[in-house]
Design an enzyme around this catalytic site. Structure first.
Site, short mmCIF file in Angstrom:
data_model
loop_
_atom_site.label_atom_id
_atom_site.label_comp_id
_atom_site.label_asym_id
_atom_site.label_seq_id
_atom_site.Cartn_x
_atom_site.Cartn_y
_atom_site.Cartn_z
N GLU A 13 0.83 -1.20 0.00
CA GLU A 13 0.00 0.00 0.00
C GLU A 13 0.87 1.25 0.00
OE1 GLU A 13 -2.79 -0.03 3.24
OE2 GLU A 13 -3.61 -1.99 2.69
N GLU A 18 -8.67 1.44 -4.56
CA GLU A 18 -9.77 1.09 -3.66
C GLU A 18 -10.59 2.32 -3.30
OE1 GLU A 18 -8.64 -1.37 -0.33
OE2 GLU A 18 -10.61 -1.18 0.60
#
Ligand code: KIV
Length: 271
Positions: free
Chosen positions: A122, A189
């Site tokens: 991430e 996302e």
């Protein structure tokens, strides 16, 4: 001979080829052998051993507590089940943020001990040095932008990200940085569909969305969510393909009734 001997395995190159010719990529999370076997046999392209295992498998509130060894345990169970899909393993919180040397040794440990095919991390520009270093060891890296659950305490909520122009611009720049660093794909996302589509047009590598609309190169869902096992989680982006909560509840209650009444086992179910 194994029935899977001749299966053509999905690689990072397959995913790029799919984007190039406009075939959408399907990705689901998987954390254990039995579920991963069904997902793989169904023909899903990518199985993500997500750190969402921290939530759905271990019951933690966030993805932060799961450890490197726990991720490796889940990933090795998935790898043993899979014949075709590309298995991508999330690098857990704390295993790569320190520095690029630490990131490389965590990625090597994952690859060596789980047999996974790639790792996911991430973040954007702040992890680009680590991505480059991991790639020097020949380990493919998938990026993850937008809602990044490992940073939940920085953001404070799980709401849609990058709705404002400045954050959207930053996200596009980060996607370019991840591509330049050598990522083979990026997950986006919970960002606006229009922005996600623009990211997919801007970078040449596949962009896989969750809560990011239909203008991207593929979709990913958490398998427990799409099967309806978790009946308390119903965000707008989630399509439930089953209601396994209800079905499992019914089966468990029937079993309890049968045991209590003495109906199970019957004569045919004993030796
Ligand atoms: O951990 C996970 O399941 C993920 C997906 C939501 C993309 O990162």
């Amino acid at each position: 001979m194994s029935v899977h001997k001749n299966v053509k395995k999905v690689t990072t190159h397959t995913l790029q080829e799919m984007k190039n010719v406009g075939v959408k990529i399907s990705m689901l999370t998987g954390y254990d052998f039995s579920m991963a076997k069904i997902i793989d046999e169904a023909g899903v392209d990518v199985i993500l051993v997500g750190d969402s295992a921290s939530n759905v498998m271990a019951g933690h509130e966030t993805t932060l507590p799961i450890t490197l060894d726990q991720m490796i345990y889940h990933a090795s169970s998935v790898v043993r089940a899979v014949s075709r899909a590309l298995v991508v393993v999330d690098m857990p919180f704390g295993s790569y943020q320190g520095n690029s040397k630490e990131a490389l040794s965590s990625a090597i440990k994952i690859m060596k001990e789980s047999g996974g095919h790639a790792v996911k991390m991430e973040g954007g520009r702040e992890i680009s040095e680590s991505i480059s270093r991991i790639l020097t060891a020949g380990i493919p890296v998938m990026g993850h932008l937008g809602l990044t659950p490992q940073s939940i305490y920085k953001f404070g909520t799980y709401v849609v990200r990058a709705k404002e122009e400045e954050e959207a611009q930053r996200l596009i720049e980060d996607a370019k940085t991840l591509e330049a660093a050598g990522c083979f794909a990026i997950v986006v996302e919970k960002i606006p569909a229009e922005l996600a589509a623009l990211v997919a047009k801007t970078v040449a590598i596949p962009v896989i969305g969750i809560g990011a609309g239909n203008g991207v190169d593929g979709q990913v869902l958490v398998v427990h969510d799409m099967l309806g096992i978790n009946n308390e989680f119903s965000p707008r982006f989630l399509r439930k393909y089953n209601n396994l909560y209800e079905q499992m509840m019914q089966s468990f209650q029937e079993y309890i009734r049968d045991v209590r009444s003495g109906d199970f086992p019957n004569e045919k179910e004993q030796y």
